[in-house]
Design a protein around this motif. Structure first.
Motif, PDB file in Angstrom:
ATOM      1  N   VAL A 264      27.293   9.521  28.781  1.00 16.90           N
ATOM      2  CA  VAL A 264      25.902   9.143  28.538  1.00 16.90           C
ATOM      3  C   VAL A 264      25.219   8.257  30.071  1.00 16.90           C
ATOM      4  CG1 VAL A 264      24.337   7.587  27.495  1.00 16.90           C
ATOM      5  CG2 VAL A 264      26.461   8.580  26.197  1.00 16.90           C
ATOM      6  N   ILE A 265      24.384   9.222  30.722  1.00 18.37           N
ATOM      7  CA  ILE A 265      23.875   8.379  31.858  1.00 18.37           C
ATOM      8  C   ILE A 265      22.964   7.315  31.242  1.00 18.37           C
ATOM      9  CG2 ILE A 265      22.740   8.942  33.932  1.00 18.37           C
ATOM     10  CD1 ILE A 265      25.089  10.170  33.791  1.00 18.37           C
ATOM     11  N   ALA A 266      23.168   6.015  31.510  1.00 15.46           N
ATOM     12  CA  ALA A 266      22.441   5.104  31.208  1.00 15.46           C
ATOM     13  C   ALA A 266      22.266   3.982  32.670  1.00 15.46           C
ATOM     14  CB  ALA A 266      22.752   4.235  29.977  1.00 15.46           C
ATOM     15  N   SER A 267      22.095   4.548  33.647  1.00 16.28           N
ATOM     16  CA  SER A 267      22.195   3.887  35.033  1.00 16.28           C
ATOM     17  C   SER A 267      20.852   3.551  35.413  1.00 16.28           C
ATOM     18  CB  SER A 267      22.841   4.723  35.905  1.00 16.28           C
ATOM     19  OG  SER A 267      23.959   5.263  35.462  1.00 16.28           O
ATOM     20  N   GLY A 268      19.953   3.211  34.448  1.00 12.15           N
ATOM     21  CA  GLY A 268      18.587   2.608  35.031  1.00 12.15           C
ATOM     22  C   GLY A 268      17.907   3.299  36.245  1.00 12.15           C
ATOM     23  N   ALA A 269      17.619   2.728  36.944  1.00  7.55           N
ATOM     24  CA  ALA A 269      17.000   3.206  38.297  1.00  7.55           C
ATOM     25  C   ALA A 269      17.764   3.994  39.153  1.00  7.55           C
ATOM     26  CB  ALA A 269      16.413   1.903  39.336  1.00  7.55           C
ATOM     27  N   TRP A 270      19.248   3.847  38.938  1.00  9.54           N
ATOM     28  CA  TRP A 270      19.850   4.754  39.798  1.00  9.54           C
ATOM     29  C   TRP A 270      20.347   5.796  39.004  1.00  9.54           C
ATOM     30  CZ3 TRP A 270      19.725  -0.488  39.727  1.00  9.54           C
ATOM     31  CH2 TRP A 270      19.800  -1.128  41.033  1.00  9.54           C
ATOM     32  N   LEU A 284      11.664   9.926  38.729  1.00  6.21           N
ATOM     33  CA  LEU A 284      12.173   8.595  38.456  1.00  6.21           C
ATOM     34  C   LEU A 284      11.937   7.518  39.490  1.00  6.21           C
ATOM     35  CD1 LEU A 284      13.291   6.521  35.991  1.00  6.21           C
ATOM     36  CD2 LEU A 284      15.725   7.137  37.348  1.00  6.21           C
ATOM     37  N   GLU A 285      11.071   6.551  39.380  1.00  2.00           N
ATOM     38  CA  GLU A 285      10.726   5.551  40.547  1.00  2.00           C
ATOM     39  C   GLU A 285      11.306   4.253  40.162  1.00  2.00           C
ATOM     40  OE1 GLU A 285      10.234   4.877  43.554  1.00  2.00           O
ATOM     41  OE2 GLU A 285       9.742   7.063  44.273  1.00  2.00           O
ATOM     42  N   ALA A 286      11.775   3.376  41.139  1.00  2.96           N
ATOM     43  CA  ALA A 286      12.076   2.157  40.846  1.00  2.96           C
ATOM     44  C   ALA A 286      11.001   1.138  40.939  1.00  2.96           C
ATOM     45  CB  ALA A 286      13.135   1.809  41.852  1.00  2.96           C
ATOM     46  N   GLU A 287      10.394   0.441  40.113  1.00  2.00           N
ATOM     47  CA  GLU A 287       9.492  -0.850  40.282  1.00  2.00           C
ATOM     48  C   GLU A 287      10.322  -1.930  40.343  1.00  2.00           C
ATOM     49  OE1 GLU A 287       6.228  -1.279  37.379  1.00  2.00           O
ATOM     50  OE2 GLU A 287       6.810   0.636  36.633  1.00  2.00           O
ATOM     51  N   ARG A 288      10.201  -2.531  41.600  1.00  2.33           N
ATOM     52  CA  ARG A 288      10.896  -3.798  42.090  1.00  2.33           C
ATOM     53  C   ARG A 288      10.337  -4.772  41.482  1.00  2.33           C
ATOM     54  NH1 ARG A 288      13.241  -3.044  47.257  1.00  2.33           N
ATOM     55  NH2 ARG A 288      12.113  -4.782  47.990  1.00  2.33           N
ATOM     56  N   GLU A 327       6.241  -3.918  42.689  1.00  2.00           N
ATOM     57  CA  GLU A 327       6.359  -3.275  43.872  1.00  2.00           C
ATOM     58  C   GLU A 327       6.871  -2.261  43.998  1.00  2.00           C
ATOM     59  OE1 GLU A 327       7.526  -5.495  48.098  1.00  2.00           O
ATOM     60  OE2 GLU A 327       8.971  -5.485  46.992  1.00  2.00           O
ATOM     61  N   PHE A 328       6.750  -1.241  44.647  1.00  2.00           N
ATOM     62  CA  PHE A 328       7.227   0.158  44.810  1.00  2.00           C
ATOM     63  C   PHE A 328       7.627   0.244  46.310  1.00  2.00           C
ATOM     64  CE2 PHE A 328       4.741   1.074  41.149  1.00  2.00           C
ATOM     65  CZ  PHE A 328       5.312   2.125  40.560  1.00  2.00           C
ATOM     66  N   GLY A 329       8.931   0.154  46.468  1.00  2.00           N
ATOM     67  CA  GLY A 329       9.538   0.351  47.830  1.00  2.00           C
ATOM     68  C   GLY A 329      11.006   0.785  47.903  1.00  2.00           C
ATOM     69  N   GLY A 330      11.336   1.616  46.895  1.00  2.00           N
ATOM     70  CA  GLY A 330      12.705   2.052  46.728  1.00  2.00           C
ATOM     71  C   GLY A 330      13.734   1.125  46.465  1.00  2.00           C
ATOM     72  N   LEU A 331      14.910   1.650  46.424  1.00  2.00           N
ATOM     73  CA  LEU A 331      15.949   0.827  46.095  1.00  2.00           C
ATOM     74  C   LEU A 331      16.551   0.258  47.405  1.00  2.00           C
ATOM     75  CD1 LEU A 331      17.759   3.628  43.976  1.00  2.00           C
ATOM     76  CD2 LEU A 331      16.755   1.162  43.127  1.00  2.00           C
ATOM     77  N   PHE A 393      17.675   6.374  29.711  1.00  2.00           N
ATOM     78  CA  PHE A 393      17.372   5.735  31.186  1.00  2.00           C
ATOM     79  C   PHE A 393      15.914   6.096  31.111  1.00  2.00           C
ATOM     80  CE2 PHE A 393      18.218   9.984  32.665  1.00  2.00           C
ATOM     81  CZ  PHE A 393      16.939  10.487  33.378  1.00  2.00           C
ATOM     82  N   GLY A 394      15.297   5.153  32.148  1.00  2.00           N
ATOM     83  CA  GLY A 394      13.724   5.312  32.064  1.00  2.00           C
ATOM     84  C   GLY A 394      12.981   4.486  31.349  1.00  2.00           C
ATOM     85  N   HIS A 395      13.509   3.363  30.656  1.00  2.00           N
ATOM     86  CA  HIS A 395      13.014   2.567  29.892  1.00  2.00           C
ATOM     87  C   HIS A 395      11.911   1.434  30.350  1.00  2.00           C
ATOM     88  CE1 HIS A 395      16.514   3.684  27.855  1.00  2.00           C
ATOM     89  NE2 HIS A 395      16.359   2.998  26.838  1.00  2.00           N
ATOM     90  N   GLN A 396      11.505   1.940  31.784  1.00  2.00           N
ATOM     91  CA  GLN A 396      10.254   1.004  32.382  1.00  2.00           C
ATOM     92  C   GLN A 396      10.343  -0.239  32.140  1.00  2.00           C
ATOM     93  OE1 GLN A 396       6.910   0.470  30.615  1.00  2.00           O
ATOM     94  NE2 GLN A 396       7.338   1.716  28.751  1.00  2.00           N
ATOM     95  N   HIS A 397       9.323  -1.098  31.880  1.00  2.00           N
ATOM     96  CA  HIS A 397       9.100  -2.309  31.330  1.00  2.00           C
ATOM     97  C   HIS A 397       9.857  -2.745  30.126  1.00  2.00           C
ATOM     98  CE1 HIS A 397       6.055  -3.299  34.597  1.00  2.00           C
ATOM     99  NE2 HIS A 397       6.307  -2.133  34.764  1.00  2.00           N
ATOM    100  N   LEU A 398      10.220  -1.834  29.308  1.00  2.00           N
ATOM    101  CA  LEU A 398      10.622  -2.132  28.077  1.00  2.00           C
ATOM    102  C   LEU A 398      12.281  -1.987  27.920  1.00  2.00           C
ATOM    103  CD1 LEU A 398       7.514  -0.643  26.309  1.00  2.00           C
ATOM    104  CD2 LEU A 398       7.935  -2.842  26.757  1.00  2.00           C
ATOM    105  N   GLY A 399      13.221  -2.066  28.874  1.00  2.00           N
ATOM    106  CA  GLY A 399      14.498  -1.913  28.553  1.00  2.00           C
ATOM    107  C   GLY A 399      14.988  -2.843  27.457  1.00  2.00           C
ATOM    108  N   LEU A 400      14.647  -4.151  27.687  1.00  2.00           N
ATOM    109  CA  LEU A 400      15.399  -5.060  26.642  1.00  2.00           C
ATOM    110  C   LEU A 400      14.749  -4.831  25.346  1.00  2.00           C
ATOM    111  CD1 LEU A 400      16.855  -7.775  26.497  1.00  2.00           C
ATOM    112  CD2 LEU A 400      14.650  -8.982  26.753  1.00  2.00           C
TER     113      LEU A 400
END
Length: 432
Positions: A264-270, A284-288, A327-331, A393-400
């Protein structure tokens, strides 16, 4: 790559089936628990450890009221000003603009009415089941005290009543349980809030945790008690053997080669480069996301978000958390201290007594990565390319918010059961 013989197992005996979950954030931990409960033997691997990323620094808000996709046409006239303001609630780092452009093109497409309706329905299905799933999971993990169901507030400062009423109607018509309050009624719930608050929306079927990191720790302890294994290591290469039919080899950066039956890939932004190895392309983008953790303990009993200031205050065990900038600025780019510091004057404006003698330097700055897709839906379920490969993965602002329900649904699918919610809208193949 070194090969390891796949250990034999009987499919009728799920205890002999090993599942490796990549990621020990709240999503991976919840998934690990549900898979152990379903009878699998589970190992969770994370490059840093339990709750080390966004799961420990989020706002602690089980945000079931957030049923609207982030791709909102009303943002269009506001975007230029928001993006140009270095301390605004939504920003792209100039050096990252062209790299983020393909994601934003997809984001704009998802503003189309038909797509927005479809995506909103997908969000609502998960939101409607999320609190019940989290209640059951925290009860099972003996940490019910970390889930507080006091609702949340969205407050307005001097906003015209027509605009307030429009927001209220917007939520109510979407099926959200909400009450429209006057400023006095807001302060009856939360007396410490500023007199500048003139109205509020009270979301009654919403929860929060006063310690997201402790919630992760409680989940990890239960996972281990169930016989699960936690390991630290960075995954390098994934090699399905026979299309995944006869196992999956995992090469860690340390050189260690592991073998598993399902992954199972559950690595969030990675997750993006791992998924790419398996033949899937995901935008997939990382929102900082930033927070400023202040040591002062407020008398708030629920999260308070500001409509005008675009941030949220959550009462925590160790103090008061101010969060909410994007903020969009990568990892790779370092934490921008000013993005966290800009939250302080907003917190002081809403809680003037609490922060009367406080200084921004009292706070602890933090930045984490929200894994976001342009349609605001997660990637959840099986891979069509490889048997025994699954994604969450990709739960955006609603991971919790979604961690418990998506874990339950994935465990049902992996056990050969019909999930309580149809997963077709969340499949990875939607990005072909």
């Amino acid at each position: 790559m070194t090969k390891i013989n796949h250990r034999e197992h009987k499919q009728s005996n799920k205890k002999a089936i090993k599942v490796t979950v990549i990621g020990a954030g709240i999503v991976g931990l919840a998934t690990g628990i549900e898979l152990q409960r379903a009878g699998f033997q589970v190992e969770i691997i994370d490059k840093e450890g339990v709750g080390a990323g966004a799961s420990q620094g989020n706002a602690g808000h089980f945000a079931t009221e957030q049923v609207f996709p982030l791709a909102d046409p009303s943002l269009l006239p506001k975007l230029p000003g928001m993006l140009l303001d270095p301390l605004g609630p939504f920003r792209i780092r100039p050096a990252y603009f062209f790299k983020a452009l393909p994601w934003f093109c997809r984001f704009l497409i998802n503003m189309l009415p038909s797509k927005r309706l479809h995506n909103g329905q997908g969000i609502k299905r998960l939101n409607q089941a999320s609190i019940t799933a989290m209640e059951e999971l925290t009860s099972f993990c003996n940490c019910e005290e970390l889930l507080l169901l006091n609702g949340s507030l969205l407050v307005f400062e001097g906003t015209a009543i027509d605009e307030v009423d429009k927001e209220f109607t917007h939520y109510r018509d979407a099926g959200v349980e909400v009450k429209l309050l006057t400023g006095e009624e807001v302060r009856a719930l939360e007396p410490s809030l500023s007199q500048s608050v003139t109205h509020g929306l009270f979301f009654t079927h919403v929860g929060h945790t006063n310690d997201p990191y402790q919630l992760c720790q409680a989940f990890s302890q239960k996972f281990i008690a169930l016989g699960g294994e936690l390991s630290t290591g960075e995954l390098g290469k994934i090699e399905p053997v026979g299309g995944g039919e006869t196992g999956i080899n995992l090469a860690l950066s340390s050189g260690y080669i592991a073998n598993t039956d399902k992954i199972v890939i559950a690595s969030g932004a990675w997750s993006k480069p791992l998924v790419k190895q398996l033949g899937h392309k995901v935008p997939l983008e990382a929102e900082r996301g930033y927070h400023l953790m202040m040591p002062q303990k407020s008398s708030l009993s629920r999260p308070v978000a500001s409509y005008n200031r675009k941030f949220i205050i959550t009462p925590m065990t160790e103090g008061t958390r101010l969060a909410g900038t994007v903020e969009f600025g990568g990892l790779q780019a370092p934490l921008n201290e000013s993005r966290a510091d800009c939250l302080f004057p907003h917190g002081k404006a809403l809680l003037p007594s609490l922060f009367a003698d406080a200084k921004v330097s009292d706070g602890e700055r933090w930045m984490g990565f929200r894994p976001s897709l342009p349609d605001s839906l997660p990637v959840l379920g099986s891979s069509s390319n490889h048997k025994n490969v699954f994604f969450s993965f990709g739960h955006q602002h609603l991971g919790l918010t979604w961690s418990a329900i998506t874990a339950k649904l994935l465990a049902q699918q992996m056990s050969g059961e019909q999930p309580d919610i149809d997963l077709s809208d969340y499949r990875v193949e939607r990005f072909r």
